[in-house]
Structures are given as structure tokens and as C-alpha cells.
Design an enzyme around this catalytic site. Sequence first.
Site, PDB file in Angstrom:
ATOM      1  N   GLN A  63      52.346  36.739  39.919  1.00  0.00           N
ATOM      2  CA  GLN A  63      50.933  37.155  39.953  1.00  0.00           C
ATOM      3  C   GLN A  63      50.820  38.585  40.486  1.00  0.00           C
ATOM      4  O   GLN A  63      51.246  38.869  41.610  1.00  0.00           O
ATOM      5  CB  GLN A  63      50.154  36.201  40.860  1.00  0.00           C
ATOM      6  CG  GLN A  63      50.154  34.764  40.352  1.00  0.00           C
ATOM      7  CD  GLN A  63      50.006  33.740  41.470  1.00  0.00           C
ATOM      8  OE1 GLN A  63      50.580  33.904  42.546  1.00  0.00           O
ATOM      9  NE2 GLN A  63      49.265  32.673  41.221  1.00  0.00           N
ATOM     10  N   GLY A  70      46.572  36.578  38.338  1.00  0.00           N
ATOM     11  CA  GLY A  70      46.455  35.585  39.408  1.00  0.00           C
ATOM     12  C   GLY A  70      45.028  35.081  39.488  1.00  0.00           C
ATOM     13  O   GLY A  70      44.080  35.875  39.440  1.00  0.00           O
ATOM     14  N   ARG A  95      37.293  26.995  36.258  1.00  0.00           N
ATOM     15  CA  ARG A  95      37.939  28.302  36.512  1.00  0.00           C
ATOM     16  C   ARG A  95      37.717  29.247  35.332  1.00  0.00           C
ATOM     17  O   ARG A  95      37.430  30.416  35.490  1.00  0.00           O
ATOM     18  CB  ARG A  95      39.445  28.120  36.751  1.00  0.00           C
ATOM     19  CG  ARG A  95      39.778  27.484  38.081  1.00  0.00           C
ATOM     20  CD  ARG A  95      41.178  27.882  38.551  1.00  0.00           C
ATOM     21  NE  ARG A  95      42.244  27.190  37.877  1.00  0.00           N
ATOM     22  CZ  ARG A  95      42.793  26.051  38.300  1.00  0.00           C
ATOM     23  NH1 ARG A  95      42.367  25.476  39.397  1.00  0.00           N
ATOM     24  NH2 ARG A  95      43.780  25.490  37.638  1.00  0.00           N
ATOM     25  N   ARG A  96      37.858  28.718  34.112  1.00  0.00           N
ATOM     26  CA  ARG A  96      37.708  29.557  32.913  1.00  0.00           C
ATOM     27  C   ARG A  96      36.267  30.011  32.759  1.00  0.00           C
ATOM     28  O   ARG A  96      35.999  31.159  32.455  1.00  0.00           O
ATOM     29  CB  ARG A  96      38.121  28.791  31.645  1.00  0.00           C
ATOM     30  CG  ARG A  96      39.568  28.397  31.578  1.00  0.00           C
ATOM     31  CD  ARG A  96      40.477  29.542  31.201  1.00  0.00           C
ATOM     32  NE  ARG A  96      40.868  30.425  32.284  1.00  0.00           N
ATOM     33  CZ  ARG A  96      41.828  30.183  33.191  1.00  0.00           C
ATOM     34  NH1 ARG A  96      42.521  29.081  33.155  1.00  0.00           N
ATOM     35  NH2 ARG A  96      42.095  31.048  34.135  1.00  0.00           N
ATOM     36  N   THR A 145      47.532  38.537  29.635  1.00  0.00           N
ATOM     37  CA  THR A 145      46.237  39.110  30.018  1.00  0.00           C
ATOM     38  C   THR A 145      45.323  39.199  28.796  1.00  0.00           C
ATOM     39  O   THR A 145      45.800  39.344  27.669  1.00  0.00           O
ATOM     40  CB  THR A 145      46.381  40.512  30.650  1.00  0.00           C
ATOM     41  OG1 THR A 145      45.076  40.988  31.010  1.00  0.00           O
ATOM     42  CG2 THR A 145      47.031  41.514  29.718  1.00  0.00           C
ATOM     43  N   HIS A 146      44.012  39.112  29.066  1.00  0.00           N
ATOM     44  CA  HIS A 146      43.016  39.333  28.009  1.00  0.00           C
ATOM     45  C   HIS A 146      42.313  40.660  28.219  1.00  0.00           C
ATOM     46  O   HIS A 146      41.336  40.958  27.546  1.00  0.00           O
ATOM     47  CB  HIS A 146      41.961  38.216  28.020  1.00  0.00           C
ATOM     48  CG  HIS A 146      42.538  36.854  28.192  1.00  0.00           C
ATOM     49  ND1 HIS A 146      42.505  36.175  29.384  1.00  0.00           N
ATOM     50  CD2 HIS A 146      43.184  36.054  27.324  1.00  0.00           C
ATOM     51  CE1 HIS A 146      43.099  35.018  29.246  1.00  0.00           C
ATOM     52  NE2 HIS A 146      43.524  34.910  28.017  1.00  0.00           N
ATOM     53  N   ARG A 202      56.316  34.880  33.189  1.00  0.00           N
ATOM     54  CA  ARG A 202      54.994  35.295  32.718  1.00  0.00           C
ATOM     55  C   ARG A 202      54.406  36.181  33.812  1.00  0.00           C
ATOM     56  O   ARG A 202      54.528  35.852  34.995  1.00  0.00           O
ATOM     57  CB  ARG A 202      54.127  34.048  32.525  1.00  0.00           C
ATOM     58  CG  ARG A 202      52.670  34.348  32.234  1.00  0.00           C
ATOM     59  CD  ARG A 202      51.814  33.085  32.295  1.00  0.00           C
ATOM     60  NE  ARG A 202      52.295  32.034  31.434  1.00  0.00           N
ATOM     61  CZ  ARG A 202      52.208  30.729  31.738  1.00  0.00           C
ATOM     62  NH1 ARG A 202      51.639  30.344  32.862  1.00  0.00           N
ATOM     63  NH2 ARG A 202      52.670  29.827  30.914  1.00  0.00           N
ATOM     64  N   ASP A 235      54.311  27.075  36.148  1.00  0.00           N
ATOM     65  CA  ASP A 235      53.131  27.887  36.457  1.00  0.00           C
ATOM     66  C   ASP A 235      53.120  28.200  37.951  1.00  0.00           C
ATOM     67  O   ASP A 235      53.682  27.450  38.752  1.00  0.00           O
ATOM     68  CB  ASP A 235      51.837  27.116  36.136  1.00  0.00           C
ATOM     69  CG  ASP A 235      51.539  27.078  34.644  1.00  0.00           C
ATOM     70  OD1 ASP A 235      52.254  27.723  33.861  1.00  0.00           O
ATOM     71  OD2 ASP A 235      50.577  26.379  34.266  1.00  0.00           O
TER      72      ASP A 235
END
Length: 299
Positions: free
Chosen positions: A155, A180, A281-282, A218-219, A176, A126
Amino acid sequence: MISIINSLIIKIITLLPKSIVQLFAGKYVAGENHKTALGVVKSLNNQGFSATIDILGEHVKDVFEAEQVTSEYLNLFDEISESDLDSNISIKPTHIGLDVADSEFISNLQLLIEKADSHKNFLRIDMESSSVTDTTLRAYTKMLKKTKALGTVFQAYLFRTLDDIKNIQNEHLNYRLCKGIYRESEDISIQDRNGINKNYLKILRHTFMVNNYVGIATHDINLLEEIYSLIKELNVPIDRFEFQVLYGVPMSGWLEKHLENGYKVRVYVPFGPNWYDYSIRRIKENPNIAGYVIKNLFR
Ligand SMILES: Cc1cc2nc3c(=O)[nH]c(=O)nc-3n(C[C@H](O)[C@H](O)[C@H](O)COP(=O)(O)OP(=O)(O)OC[C@H]3O[C@@H](n4cnc5c(N)ncnc54)[C@H](O)[C@@H]3O)c2cc1C
């Protein structure tokens, strides 16, 4: 009004006791131990998704702890193989020793790569904040000369990213691509959402043109629409990319759409007792944070 409430909640959330935050965190984290996480992966596999498992944690300052974390990851590779699960592993450099010493990170990374290789599995590094981008990419580039079982993350918000990708000379590049997550200064990063999306597409176009393998992480539904058009325009073979999402983030039918198109989808499954920083963070990224927090408080 909603955006004012959202920013207010973002401000107070870190002041709340952990036990309250945990009420909202559950959705983004696959439990505290590896058994629960492996159960989640099994269920995702049954629904047609691949996975990547991450043990939550970062910025380990102690050499024994870094080695303990590495050894948990080594066991995880064995368990994935024994249970015949479709999952690779994602690690954070500062979780396996980068804050202790570069050499500690490299030697733990080496062990994990050997294990991934022995199981014909795959390890992804990551990408953390820009303070460790150079070290992470140096390690990735060096190790990539010896194995194909290794990938990293780029990122799209960093100005440097496209050059970084172009500078790695290797036919087995597997990364990936995400926007970022860390707060970076305007000297080194794009600050506005449209600008980041534009750069994301520019990097992705380059990626497809040079035939690198990419995990499209990405979402963002508007961005996904444009990515679908790009795949069609360039007629990209389906074995050159996969879509990646974070466990627990709603995708309004897009996961099913990806599968219907024959595209691979990999879910990032984080678990472990150190769920706090990740979950915060989420929660902060959730555009419906106010409704989400209130709903969970009264559940
Ligand atoms: C598989 C994966 C791995 C990642 N690895 C890294 C990494 O190594 N390094 C790194 O810096 N970043 C990483 N990220 C995080 C990434 O950089 C972004 O911060 C994050 O994915 C949100 O960006 P987005 O592209 O989804 O777009 P955004 O514009 O942030 O979000 C788009 C939409 O997605 C939905 N959404 C996003 N997040 C949430 C949420 N928490 N809850 C509910 N809805 C949400 C909302 O509808 C939102 O409008 C990773 C992301 C993914 C998917």
C-alpha cells in the site's frame, strides 16, 4: 455543494437497511454465488481481460468457518481449471483464519498454495489494515521460499512500504501496488492524495528498476498518465507488469487503452453473500456518490 451532499450521503449510508444498500452494491459485486462469479470471469476473459476472484468476507473468528472458506477457495481453483478460465485468486488473511490464530492462517494458506501450484495457478494475499501487515508479510516471505505461485499487496500510503519491499530478498517478488483503503493514523501513513501519488510513483520506479513483477492497481487517471510516462522512460518490458482494476469501477476508456497498448489488464472480481462491508467501501470511494445513489434509488 456537491461535496457537502457527498459527505452527507457517506454519513447516512451505513444507517440504511441492507436491502437499500444492495441497490447500489450490485455494480461492484459479481453476485452471491460462485457460478455467477465464474460467468462474469468468462465474459471478462472473452473481452480480453484476466481476472482475480475474491470471496467476500473478513475477520472470521471461528476455526470451522475459516476452514470452510479455505475449502471454498480450494474448490474455486478446481473450477477455474476445469472451465479453463484465465483467473487467479485473491484472499484476505483474516478471512482464512488470521483472527483465529497465526497458525490457522498459515496452515490454510499452505493448502491454498499447494492447490495453486498443482494447477499452475497463482494466489495473492490481499493486504488488510496495518494491524496485520507484519504477520502478512512474514507469512508471505516464508512461503515464498517454497513457491513462485504466491504474491501479496503493498500500500503506497504507508511510510514503511518501500523499505518492506527492499527487505524481502527474493527474485520472484510479485506484488500488487495500490494506494490503500483502510483508515490509518498519520504516524504511519501519508494522508494527502498528492503525497500518496508521489510515493506510489517512487515505489513503482524502484519496482521497475529492480525488475519485480507488479500489478498496477489504480483507477486514478492522473496517476495512470504518469505511470505511462514512467513505463516509457524506463522502457519497461510488458511482461514485467499488469494493470489491475476493481470490478464495476468506471475507467473512461482506459481499459481499452491498456489493451490496445498490449498491456495485460486483470479485473478483481469479488462475490459472495458477505458483500456489505466491501460495497460500502466502494460506494464511499465513488466521487459521484450523490448522483450515483440518487440514480439507483429511482431506477
Ligand atoms: C485490483 C485492486 C485490488 C486492491 N486491493 C487492495 C488491497 O489488497 N488492500 C488495500 O488496502 N486496498 C486495495 N485496493 C484498493 C485501493 O487501495 C484503493 O482504495 C482504491 O483502488 C481506490 O484508489 P485509486 O488508486 O483508484 O485512487 P482514488 O484516488 O481513490 O480514485 C481515483 C478515481 O477512480 C475512480 N474511482 C475510484 N473508486 C471508485 C468507485 N468505487 N466508484 C466509482 N469511481 C471510482 C474515481 O474517478 C476517482 O476519482 C485495491 C484496488 C484495486 C484496483
